[in-house]
Design a protein around this motif. Structure first.
Motif, PDB file in Angstrom:
ATOM      1  N   GLY A   1      11.193   8.500  32.749  1.00 53.17           N
ATOM      2  CA  GLY A   1      12.275   9.297  32.182  1.00 53.17           C
ATOM      3  C   GLY A   1      13.160   8.429  31.306  1.00 53.17           C
ATOM      4  O   GLY A   1      13.440   8.750  30.143  1.00 53.17           O
ATOM      5  N   LEU A   2      13.550   7.302  31.848  1.00 54.68           N
ATOM      6  CA  LEU A   2      14.419   6.357  31.144  1.00 54.68           C
ATOM      7  C   LEU A   2      13.781   5.906  29.827  1.00 54.68           C
ATOM      8  O   LEU A   2      14.417   5.874  28.780  1.00 54.68           O
ATOM      9  N   ARG A   3      12.515   5.594  29.910  1.00 55.54           N
ATOM     10  CA  ARG A   3      11.782   5.108  28.743  1.00 55.54           C
ATOM     11  C   ARG A   3      11.818   6.103  27.591  1.00 55.54           C
ATOM     12  O   ARG A   3      11.745   5.713  26.420  1.00 55.54           O
ATOM     13  N   ASN A   4      11.916   7.391  27.913  1.00 58.27           N
ATOM     14  CA  ASN A   4      11.825   8.430  26.883  1.00 58.27           C
ATOM     15  C   ASN A   4      13.168   9.064  26.509  1.00 58.27           C
ATOM     16  O   ASN A   4      13.202  10.089  25.832  1.00 58.27           O
ATOM     17  N   LEU A   5      14.264   8.449  26.935  1.00 59.77           N
ATOM     18  CA  LEU A   5      15.592   9.031  26.670  1.00 59.77           C
ATOM     19  C   LEU A   5      15.845   9.264  25.182  1.00 59.77           C
ATOM     20  O   LEU A   5      16.545  10.203  24.802  1.00 59.77           O
ATOM     21  N   GLU A   6      15.282   8.404  24.335  1.00 57.03           N
ATOM     22  CA  GLU A   6      15.575   8.520  22.902  1.00 57.03           C
ATOM     23  C   GLU A   6      15.084   9.832  22.290  1.00 57.03           C
ATOM     24  O   GLU A   6      15.449  10.182  21.187  1.00 57.03           O
ATOM     25  N   PHE A   7      14.228  10.549  23.022  1.00 56.22           N
ATOM     26  CA  PHE A   7      13.766  11.833  22.494  1.00 56.22           C
ATOM     27  C   PHE A   7      14.850  12.910  22.564  1.00 56.22           C
ATOM     28  O   PHE A   7      14.796  13.908  21.867  1.00 56.22           O
ATOM     29  N   LEU A   8      15.831  12.711  23.447  1.00 57.24           N
ATOM     30  CA  LEU A   8      16.854  13.746  23.658  1.00 57.24           C
ATOM     31  C   LEU A   8      17.775  13.890  22.452  1.00 57.24           C
ATOM     32  O   LEU A   8      18.139  12.914  21.810  1.00 57.24           O
TER      33      LEU A   8
ATOM     34  N   SER B   1      20.475   9.253  15.700  1.00 60.04           N
ATOM     35  CA  SER B   1      21.007   8.802  16.971  1.00 60.04           C
ATOM     36  C   SER B   1      20.130   7.698  17.532  1.00 60.04           C
ATOM     37  O   SER B   1      19.234   7.908  18.326  1.00 60.04           O
ATOM     38  N   LYS B   2      20.382   6.491  17.029  1.00 62.75           N
ATOM     39  CA  LYS B   2      19.585   5.345  17.483  1.00 62.75           C
ATOM     40  C   LYS B   2      20.194   4.746  18.738  1.00 62.75           C
ATOM     41  O   LYS B   2      19.632   3.834  19.330  1.00 62.75           O
ATOM     42  N   ASP B   3      21.372   5.266  19.104  1.00 60.55           N
ATOM     43  CA  ASP B   3      22.097   4.625  20.203  1.00 60.55           C
ATOM     44  C   ASP B   3      21.279   4.619  21.491  1.00 60.55           C
ATOM     45  O   ASP B   3      21.169   3.608  22.159  1.00 60.55           O
ATOM     46  N   LEU B   4      20.679   5.762  21.813  1.00 59.29           N
ATOM     47  CA  LEU B   4      19.899   5.840  23.051  1.00 59.29           C
ATOM     48  C   LEU B   4      18.697   4.910  22.991  1.00 59.29           C
ATOM     49  O   LEU B   4      18.357   4.259  23.956  1.00 59.29           O
ATOM     50  N   ARG B   5      18.065   4.872  21.811  1.00 55.45           N
ATOM     51  CA  ARG B   5      16.903   4.003  21.652  1.00 55.45           C
ATOM     52  C   ARG B   5      17.302   2.554  21.908  1.00 55.45           C
ATOM     53  O   ARG B   5      16.615   1.817  22.607  1.00 55.45           O
ATOM     54  N   GLU B   6      18.441   2.157  21.319  1.00 58.30           N
ATOM     55  CA  GLU B   6      18.878   0.769  21.477  1.00 58.30           C
ATOM     56  C   GLU B   6      19.239   0.443  22.920  1.00 58.30           C
ATOM     57  O   GLU B   6      18.896  -0.617  23.434  1.00 58.30           O
ATOM     58  N   VAL B   7      19.940   1.384  23.558  1.00 54.17           N
ATOM     59  CA  VAL B   7      20.315   1.163  24.957  1.00 54.17           C
ATOM     60  C   VAL B   7      19.058   0.986  25.811  1.00 54.17           C
ATOM     61  O   VAL B   7      18.969   0.075  26.630  1.00 54.17           O
ATOM     62  N   VAL B   8      18.065   1.852  25.576  1.00 49.56           N
ATOM     63  CA  VAL B   8      16.840   1.786  26.363  1.00 49.56           C
ATOM     64  C   VAL B   8      16.068   0.499  26.042  1.00 49.56           C
ATOM     65  O   VAL B   8      15.558  -0.170  26.934  1.00 49.56           O
ATOM     66  N   ASN B   9      16.025   0.122  24.762  1.00 44.72           N
ATOM     67  CA  ASN B   9      15.361  -1.140  24.391  1.00 44.72           C
ATOM     68  C   ASN B   9      15.985  -2.327  25.104  1.00 44.72           C
ATOM     69  O   ASN B   9      15.299  -3.224  25.579  1.00 44.72           O
ATOM     70  N   ASP B  10      17.320  -2.306  25.186  1.00 48.88           N
ATOM     71  CA  ASP B  10      18.020  -3.418  25.844  1.00 48.88           C
ATOM     72  C   ASP B  10      17.674  -3.513  27.336  1.00 48.88           C
ATOM     73  O   ASP B  10      17.793  -4.566  27.937  1.00 48.88           O
ATOM     74  N   LEU B  11      17.274  -2.390  27.921  1.00 51.41           N
ATOM     75  CA  LEU B  11      16.928  -2.403  29.348  1.00 51.41           C
ATOM     76  C   LEU B  11      15.615  -3.128  29.598  1.00 51.41           C
ATOM     77  O   LEU B  11      15.305  -3.522  30.716  1.00 51.41           O
ATOM     78  N   GLU B  12      14.827  -3.297  28.502  1.00 54.80           N
ATOM     79  CA  GLU B  12      13.534  -3.992  28.595  1.00 54.80           C
ATOM     80  C   GLU B  12      12.676  -3.461  29.749  1.00 54.80           C
ATOM     81  O   GLU B  12      12.240  -4.222  30.616  1.00 54.80           O
ATOM     82  N   ILE B  13      12.477  -2.153  29.753  1.00 60.17           N
ATOM     83  CA  ILE B  13      11.629  -1.533  30.776  1.00 60.17           C
ATOM     84  C   ILE B  13      10.202  -2.034  30.563  1.00 60.17           C
ATOM     85  O   ILE B  13       9.663  -1.909  29.474  1.00 60.17           O
ATOM     86  N   PRO B  14       9.608  -2.641  31.584  1.00 60.57           N
ATOM     87  CA  PRO B  14       8.261  -3.178  31.368  1.00 60.57           C
ATOM     88  C   PRO B  14       7.261  -2.061  31.057  1.00 60.57           C
ATOM     89  O   PRO B  14       7.355  -0.965  31.616  1.00 60.57           O
ATOM     90  N   VAL B  15       6.352  -2.343  30.124  1.00 62.81           N
ATOM     91  CA  VAL B  15       5.295  -1.387  29.813  1.00 62.81           C
ATOM     92  C   VAL B  15       4.410  -1.273  31.055  1.00 62.81           C
ATOM     93  O   VAL B  15       4.097  -2.278  31.691  1.00 62.81           O
TER      94      VAL B  15
END
Lengths: 187, 633
Positions: free
Chosen positions: A79-86, B355-369
């Motif tokens: 879910g977290l990984r895909n937040l940017e879609f919202l 709205s790149k903000d969410l993308r950037e926040v999530v990128n910063d979390l470095e969720i492992p693939v």
């Protein structure tokens, strides 16, 4: 016809494709134009899976980042990984007992983007009933209770009935109902 | 009358193409499974069955075989198709190049699915490039329903000019879903009638020149047809006052429309959509391009239209860096490209506030693939674990294309190149080391059951003939698993579910001259270790050849009986000291990190993830301390 973009994110084996199929069928029944897509990795089991659902006059089968009205995280990391879609003002529903699974930085940004965040411990409820595979239906029930979703509870119930094998029907409808009541209570 | 014609259904792109084949009157279909093309043949079979149409369908040994079979059938006047993924076209390239010259009689459609990304392929190759190279017309659908509608058009084109026609849907078209209103099937009454014409069907080089000239003439006439087409080639917003325009093809066309609409800029940008990729519809494209100062070309995975556009000073695309030159053109990528290009062209005043903000926040979390991993309970994991444990770091492990490429997570796969290469590369490694007359490291080739029949047979023949000596493990899970559980030649089940002839792997290997051929269940890890030892002794012995072990155990996803046969639920006991060896060497997604070990930084106890555990019990021998044990009731 109202436009609606939804994303279901989780891992293989969680019934993500079935979840989106319910909405495809329900929309078709009304005569709405639908598109969608599934993305998954190389694994048959356990890999990341995302299902895209699009309703309305659109051309591409994929939801474009920043345009999803709804994101359902069947698994919290996915879910977290895909937040940017919202899109701003959208709904994020995560399968979790509380919101501690969302890091503070992400929570802050979700609030700033005016995104409504819901959590529901579908896995917990489903496991307690020893029916782990029904977690997806708890979440769909919950979702249907939200006023922003242009699908009614009865409509989805009817579709689930049509798509479920008889042996699983009672469990599925039970999960849908409990999810719906929970969702109503959180409205 | 069909019960389906007139009905609207949500179809997967590949299902829509299968339906299109039935609507176009295709009579024979040959395929080799490969993502993202694998669902097309089963859909064709299903729609033909429900429409009561008698067709021949086949999972062939490989794409080259499939191509030649379908082509010959078209020589008899029947409508036929060959279906594959894009790298399958490399295998089928030999007959394909030649078929452009011989031409066809009945309509012959080559369906090749591309994989921009790539998501499940070795390369991002563009089938339209192959079309240019082979001089075969190519169509490029932008959506599932357009793909369905293109199929009958492709057959008409093929028969009008007696030429093979390529249709190449890309991954997002194949695996996208869209509502389609189905049309009547076509049922052709065309008995096979092969009319001999040796100057064509068996042409010598002298006649080949003539055929090449004829091919060029056909292409010139098809160019005119494509330039006149308004069904698959058309302009959106032709009246928009703009000095900037877009030429788009395939999936990116659909994506661009949705992005522009999302930002309210759609009506301001003229867009030429091209569905006929080759031969280049010059008048259509250059007539359009000549009206604007700048034209952005968006296509994938490679630059094919852009390459052919002669007005170089107007063209923007992959060659000048406007569009990234590798990777899928996702909504995210194209939003960035369009925002910049439209701002530069003055179509929009400033870049979109994306709205790149969410993308950037999530990128910063470095969720492992989430790494791709063999499924819990996969018999291949047991094979790889035993092989690696016995031969260790010194062994050379060649492998192949399939689920089992993921044996690399267990350090038991060193190479993966193309279908069948596990065997020929093991042969190459053997001869390279043998050339030095010194010690030869243990060499173990692993290949799947379906891949063995696809590309392994000639490789094994070559290995035996050249006296190479190594261990060949055929990972026989009794199905083509990775592409979605298609039957293999070894099973004798045909594409329509009827029985064919069973071709046992052991017979094939013995027939090719292997003297050591053993069948072993890899779930019996002790037995597997013993047979590997014997195999190594055999290939180093005086009468040694390639030693073949057929590691046979059904895929748990496909074979419910196999999944139920060995139920051995496990638990972790107090002997666990958090060393992590089991997670590393057995690499199963059901063995996960639990609580940290107190006082030992970086160490975590192992716990079983009950949600994914297959209860196979194969991890029990992995722990030296006996910490993994059977769960007692």
């Amino acid at each position: 016809m109202s436009a609606l973009n939804m994303l279901f994110a989780g891992v293989g084996g969680q019934g993500i494709l079935f979840a989106s199929k319910i909405f495809f069928e329900a929309a078709m029944k009304r005569g709405d134009k639908v598109m969608g897509a599934e993305t998954h990795g190389m694994s048959q089991r356990g890999g990341s899976v995302v299902s895209h659902f699009k309703m309305g006059d659109q051309s591409s089968a994929m939801v474009i980042p920043g345009t999803a009205d709804v994101l359902v995280g069947l698994e919290r990391t996915e879910g977290l990984r895909n937040l940017e879609f919202l899109r701003g003002g959208g709904i994020y529903l995560v399968n979790a007992p509380d919101l501690s699974c969302i890091p503070e930085s992400a929570m802050k940004q979700l609030r700033e983007s005016d995104i409504k965040v819901h959590n529901f411990d579908a896995d917990g409820v489903a496991m307690a009933k020893k029916k782990p595979l029904t977690a997806n239906l708890y979440l769909i029930g919950y979702l249907c209770a939200q006023s922003e979703i242009p699908f009614g509870h009865d409509e989805i119930k009817e579709t689930v009935s049509a798509l479920t094998k008889p042996a699983f029907l009672a469990d599925n409808l039970d999960a849908l109902q409990i999810g719906y009541e929970k969702g109503k209570a959180q409205q | 009358m069909s019960d389906f014609a007139g009905k609207t259904m949500v179809l997967l792109g590949n299902e829509a193409i299968g339906r299109g084949l039935v609507e176009a009157g295709c009579q024979l279909a040959m395929s080799y499974p490969g993502t993202p093309s694998s669902e097309i043949l089963p859909s064709f079979v299903r729609f033909a069955r429900v429409e009561n149409i008698d067709v021949h369908s086949e999972w062939s040994a490989n794409e080259k075989v499939a191509f030649e079979e379908a082509l010959a059938a078209s020589y008899t006047g029947k409508r036929t198709t060959v279906i594959m993924k894009q790298v399958g076209m490399n295998v089928a390239a030999d007959p394909m190049m030649s078929s452009a010259y011989t031409g066809v009689k009945g309509g012959f459609l080559i369906i090749t699915a591309d994989d921009p990304g790539p998501h499940s392929s070795q390369t991002e190759q563009d089938t339209r490039m192959f079309a240019l190279f082979a001089k075969i017309p190519a169509l490029d659908p932008a959506s599932p329903d357009e793909a369905r509608r293109m199929v009958p058009y492709a057959y008409e084109l093929s028969e009008k000019y007696e030429i093979p026609v390529i249709m190449r849907p890309s991954l997002r078209v194949c695996h996208g879903r869209e509502s389609s209103t189905l049309e009547e099937p076509t049922v052709l009454d065309r008995p096979a009638n092969f009319v001999k014409d040796t100057h064509r069907w068996a042409a010598t080089p002298r006649y080949r020149l003539k055929l090449h000239q004829q091919l060029n003439e056909k292409l010139a006439r098809i160019t005119e047809d494509f330039e006149a087409d308004t069904t698959f080639n058309f302009v959106d917003n032709a009246d928009a006052k703009s000095s900037f325009a877009i030429i788009a093809a395939g999936m990116p066309y659909a994506t661009i429309r949705d992005i522009l609409k999302e930002h309210g800029a759609f009506e301001r940008v003229p867009i030429l959509k091209i569905g006929t990729a080759f031969p280049y519809p010059k008048k259509t494209i250059e007539g359009f391009a000549s009206k604007y100062d700048k034209v952005l070309v968006v296509e994938e995975p490679d630059a094919v239209i852009e390459l052919q556009l002669s007005m170089r000073n107007r063209v923007m695309g992959r060659h000048d860096g406007t569009v990234p030159d590798a990777g899928e053109l996702t909504g995210e990528v194209l939003t960035d490209v369009l925002s910049k290009v439209l701002t530069d062209a003055g179509v929009i005043d400033e870049p979109w506030a994306i709205s790149k903000d969410l993308r950037e926040v999530v990128n910063d979390l470095e969720i492992p693939v989430r790494p791709a991993s063999l499924c819990p309970g996969c018999p291949h994991r047991s094979s790889f674990y035993t092989i690696r444990k016995l031969f260790g770091k010194k062994g050379i492990y060649t492998s192949d294309i399939g689920c089992y490429t993921l044996g690399l997570n267990l350090d038991a796969v060193d190479t993966c190149l193309d279908m069948g290469a596990a065997i020929s590369m093991a042969t190459g490694f053997y001869h390279a080391y043998n050339h030095d007359k010194g010690d030869i490291p243990p060499i173990v080739a692993t290949i799947g059951d379906s891949t063995f029949y696809h590309g392994g047979l000639p490789a094994l023949a070559g290995a035996i003939y050249s006296d190479a000596r190594y261990i060949l493990v055929i990972l026989d899970n009794l199905v083509t698993a990775m592409t979605g559980m298609q039957p293999t030649l070894a099973l004798g089940v045909q594409a329509d579910g009827t029985l064919g002839t069973v071709l046992p792997l052991e017979d094939a290997c013995k027939g090719l001259g292997a003297r050591f051929v053993r069948v072993q269940d890899p779930y019996d890890q002790d037995g597997m270790r013993d047979v590997l030892k014997e195999a190594q002794e055999h290939c180093r012995g005086p009468e040694g050849r390639v030693a073949v072990i057929i590691a046979r155990h059904g895929c748990l996803i496909n074979d419910k009986a196999a999944a139920r046969a060995n139920v051995s639920p496990v638990t972790i006991n107090d002997n666990c000291n958090g060393c992590g060896l089991c997670r590393k060497t057995f690499e199963c997604t059901a063995l996960v990190k639990g609580d940290p070990v107190e006082g030992k930084e970086g160490r975590f106890y192992t716990v079983i993830d009950r949600r994914v555990c297959a209860d196979c019990g194969q991890c029990i021998p992995v722990c030296n301390r006996g910490a993994i044990q059977l769960l007692e009731n």
